[in-house]
Design a protein around this motif. Sequence first.
Motif, PDB file in Angstrom:
ATOM      1  N   THR A 133      49.530  82.460  40.929  1.00  0.00           N
ATOM      2  CA  THR A 133      48.313  82.052  40.225  1.00  0.00           C
ATOM      3  C   THR A 133      48.131  82.767  38.890  1.00  0.00           C
ATOM      4  OG1 THR A 133      46.968  83.688  41.401  1.00  0.00           O
ATOM      5  CG2 THR A 133      47.169  81.499  42.396  1.00  0.00           C
ATOM      6  N   SER A 134      48.994  83.732  38.592  1.00  0.00           N
ATOM      7  CA  SER A 134      48.910  84.472  37.333  1.00  0.00           C
ATOM      8  C   SER A 134      49.786  83.812  36.279  1.00  0.00           C
ATOM      9  CB  SER A 134      49.347  85.930  37.541  1.00  0.00           C
ATOM     10  OG  SER A 134      49.540  86.576  36.301  1.00  0.00           O
ATOM     11  N   GLN A 135      49.181  83.278  35.241  1.00  0.00           N
ATOM     12  CA  GLN A 135      49.960  82.657  34.175  1.00  0.00           C
ATOM     13  C   GLN A 135      50.790  83.687  33.429  1.00  0.00           C
ATOM     14  OE1 GLN A 135      46.293  80.202  32.841  1.00  0.00           O
ATOM     15  NE2 GLN A 135      48.042  79.003  32.145  1.00  0.00           N
ATOM     16  N   GLU A 136      50.283  84.921  33.343  1.00  0.00           N
ATOM     17  CA  GLU A 136      51.028  85.975  32.669  1.00  0.00           C
ATOM     18  C   GLU A 136      52.300  86.317  33.447  1.00  0.00           C
ATOM     19  OE1 GLU A 136      47.795  86.096  33.405  1.00  0.00           O
ATOM     20  OE2 GLU A 136      46.935  85.882  31.392  1.00  0.00           O
ATOM     21  N   GLN A 137      52.188  86.456  34.761  1.00  0.00           N
ATOM     22  CA  GLN A 137      53.373  86.757  35.569  1.00  0.00           C
ATOM     23  C   GLN A 137      54.353  85.586  35.561  1.00  0.00           C
ATOM     24  OE1 GLN A 137      52.929  88.521  39.448  1.00  0.00           O
ATOM     25  NE2 GLN A 137      51.086  89.650  38.860  1.00  0.00           N
ATOM     26  N   LEU A 138      53.835  84.384  35.549  1.00  0.00           N
ATOM     27  CA  LEU A 138      54.705  83.213  35.510  1.00  0.00           C
ATOM     28  C   LEU A 138      55.484  83.170  34.198  1.00  0.00           C
ATOM     29  CD1 LEU A 138      55.718  80.566  36.717  1.00  0.00           C
ATOM     30  CD2 LEU A 138      53.648  79.465  35.838  1.00  0.00           C
ATOM     31  N   ALA A 139      54.813  83.442  33.094  1.00  0.00           N
ATOM     32  CA  ALA A 139      55.499  83.470  31.801  1.00  0.00           C
ATOM     33  C   ALA A 139      56.554  84.568  31.762  1.00  0.00           C
ATOM     34  CB  ALA A 139      54.475  83.666  30.679  1.00  0.00           C
ATOM     35  N   ALA A 140      56.251  85.713  32.360  1.00  0.00           N
ATOM     36  CA  ALA A 140      57.225  86.812  32.397  1.00  0.00           C
ATOM     37  C   ALA A 140      58.443  86.446  33.236  1.00  0.00           C
ATOM     38  CB  ALA A 140      56.564  88.072  32.943  1.00  0.00           C
ATOM     39  N   LEU A 141      58.220  85.754  34.356  1.00  0.00           N
ATOM     40  CA  LEU A 141      59.346  85.300  35.176  1.00  0.00           C
ATOM     41  C   LEU A 141      60.209  84.324  34.398  1.00  0.00           C
ATOM     42  CD1 LEU A 141      60.840  85.111  37.921  1.00  0.00           C
ATOM     43  CD2 LEU A 141      59.281  83.218  38.481  1.00  0.00           C
ATOM     44  N   ARG A 142      59.579  83.400  33.707  1.00  0.00           N
ATOM     45  CA  ARG A 142      60.329  82.428  32.899  1.00  0.00           C
ATOM     46  C   ARG A 142      61.190  83.137  31.864  1.00  0.00           C
ATOM     47  NH1 ARG A 142      63.197  80.369  30.265  1.00  0.00           N
ATOM     48  NH2 ARG A 142      63.312  78.267  29.355  1.00  0.00           N
ATOM     49  N   ALA A 143      60.645  84.173  31.251  1.00  0.00           N
ATOM     50  CA  ALA A 143      61.407  84.923  30.252  1.00  0.00           C
ATOM     51  C   ALA A 143      62.603  85.632  30.888  1.00  0.00           C
ATOM     52  CB  ALA A 143      60.499  85.934  29.553  1.00  0.00           C
ATOM     53  N   ARG A 198      73.290  80.279  46.114  1.00  0.00           N
ATOM     54  CA  ARG A 198      72.718  81.474  45.511  1.00  0.00           C
ATOM     55  C   ARG A 198      71.223  81.227  45.351  1.00  0.00           C
ATOM     56  NH1 ARG A 198      76.156  85.181  43.770  1.00  0.00           N
ATOM     57  NH2 ARG A 198      78.372  84.615  43.685  1.00  0.00           N
ATOM     58  N   VAL A 199      70.410  82.162  45.795  1.00  0.00           N
ATOM     59  CA  VAL A 199      68.972  81.948  45.863  1.00  0.00           C
ATOM     60  C   VAL A 199      68.229  83.083  45.169  1.00  0.00           C
ATOM     61  CG1 VAL A 199      66.970  81.655  47.384  1.00  0.00           C
ATOM     62  CG2 VAL A 199      69.185  80.683  48.037  1.00  0.00           C
ATOM     63  N   ILE A 200      67.331  82.714  44.283  1.00  0.00           N
ATOM     64  CA  ILE A 200      66.335  83.629  43.740  1.00  0.00           C
ATOM     65  C   ILE A 200      65.042  83.319  44.466  1.00  0.00           C
ATOM     66  CG2 ILE A 200      65.140  84.436  41.674  1.00  0.00           C
ATOM     67  CD1 ILE A 200      67.467  83.015  40.085  1.00  0.00           C
ATOM     68  N   ALA A 201      64.464  84.308  45.129  1.00  0.00           N
ATOM     69  CA  ALA A 201      63.265  84.097  45.931  1.00  0.00           C
ATOM     70  C   ALA A 201      62.140  84.984  45.408  1.00  0.00           C
ATOM     71  CB  ALA A 201      63.547  84.415  47.393  1.00  0.00           C
ATOM     72  N   THR A 202      60.940  84.429  45.319  1.00  0.00           N
ATOM     73  CA  THR A 202      59.826  85.222  44.803  1.00  0.00           C
ATOM     74  C   THR A 202      58.888  85.649  45.927  1.00  0.00           C
ATOM     75  OG1 THR A 202      58.194  83.456  44.359  1.00  0.00           O
ATOM     76  CG2 THR A 202      59.915  83.853  42.689  1.00  0.00           C
ATOM     77  N   LEU A 204      64.273  84.647  33.401  1.00  0.00           N
ATOM     78  CA  LEU A 204      65.239  83.664  33.876  1.00  0.00           C
ATOM     79  C   LEU A 204      65.778  82.762  32.769  1.00  0.00           C
ATOM     80  CD1 LEU A 204      63.505  82.509  37.197  1.00  0.00           C
ATOM     81  CD2 LEU A 204      65.268  84.258  36.906  1.00  0.00           C
ATOM     82  N   THR A 205      65.621  83.174  31.530  1.00  0.00           N
ATOM     83  CA  THR A 205      65.988  82.319  30.398  1.00  0.00           C
ATOM     84  C   THR A 205      67.405  81.766  30.502  1.00  0.00           C
ATOM     85  OG1 THR A 205      64.444  83.387  28.874  1.00  0.00           O
ATOM     86  CG2 THR A 205      66.350  82.298  27.900  1.00  0.00           C
ATOM     87  N   ASP A 206      68.352  82.564  30.939  1.00  0.00           N
ATOM     88  CA  ASP A 206      69.753  82.128  30.991  1.00  0.00           C
ATOM     89  C   ASP A 206      70.156  81.566  32.352  1.00  0.00           C
ATOM     90  OD1 ASP A 206      70.149  82.919  28.345  1.00  0.00           O
ATOM     91  OD2 ASP A 206      70.541  84.988  28.953  1.00  0.00           O
TER      92      ASP A 206
END
Length: 231
Positions: free
Chosen positions: A63-73, A32-36, A75-77
């Motif tokens: 390169t966007s720290q804001e987008q990276l933080a949003a992705l992390r949120a 199973r793959v999540i691809a960005t 994918l929390t589970d």
Amino acid sequence: MSATPNRQALVIGASRGLGLVLADELVRRGWRVIATARQRGGELPAKADASDGLLTVELLEMTSQEQLAALRARLTDTRLDLLFVNAAIDRGDLPIHEVPTDMFTEVMITNALSPLRVVETLRDLVVPGGTVAVMSSEQGSISQNTEDGYELYKASKAALNQLMRSYATRHADDEHTKLLIDPGHNRTRLGGPDAPLAPTESIPAVVDVLEAQAGALGLQFLDRHGKTVPW
């Protein structure tokens, strides 16, 4: 990587080239793959539609720290057996003294700083025994830098390797396999049309290496054949 049949990977930078083929190859093997991708469109959504749910797409400008933080949120589970960061740019073949400061900054941020920010932000999603891998290049090898050309790109990949070495030292006890991968010189937008390898040739070998190295501790810099690349 987990030996369970429901292995899950996150591939950062999969809209085209090596990343796209990597995501496709993992799906072919039942992952199973999540691809960005940086933006909507391209081949990735169509591949997701045809994957029977094995491939999903997330948007990320790395390169966007804001987008990276949003992705992390988002994918929390999520739990990952593989986190693979694939991203690089090249701004031409200039000797380093001719490289404008803004070009130097752009390449270093994209090729060295941002991949490590991604790894640090998402590493806690990787299960014990899982793999954290980053696409590097033999051009990042200092000892093999014996030919002229592409000085900024080479420096950015050497910086990436050094930063990954620091990361591995700092997280030596996290039970993750850590890999820098040299996929060879491929015919991509970055590698150019005259490169000797096609991604469909090199990437299955890369995935073989990823699967073979599952559970290995410490950081390794390996080529697509699983051989050590000299630092």
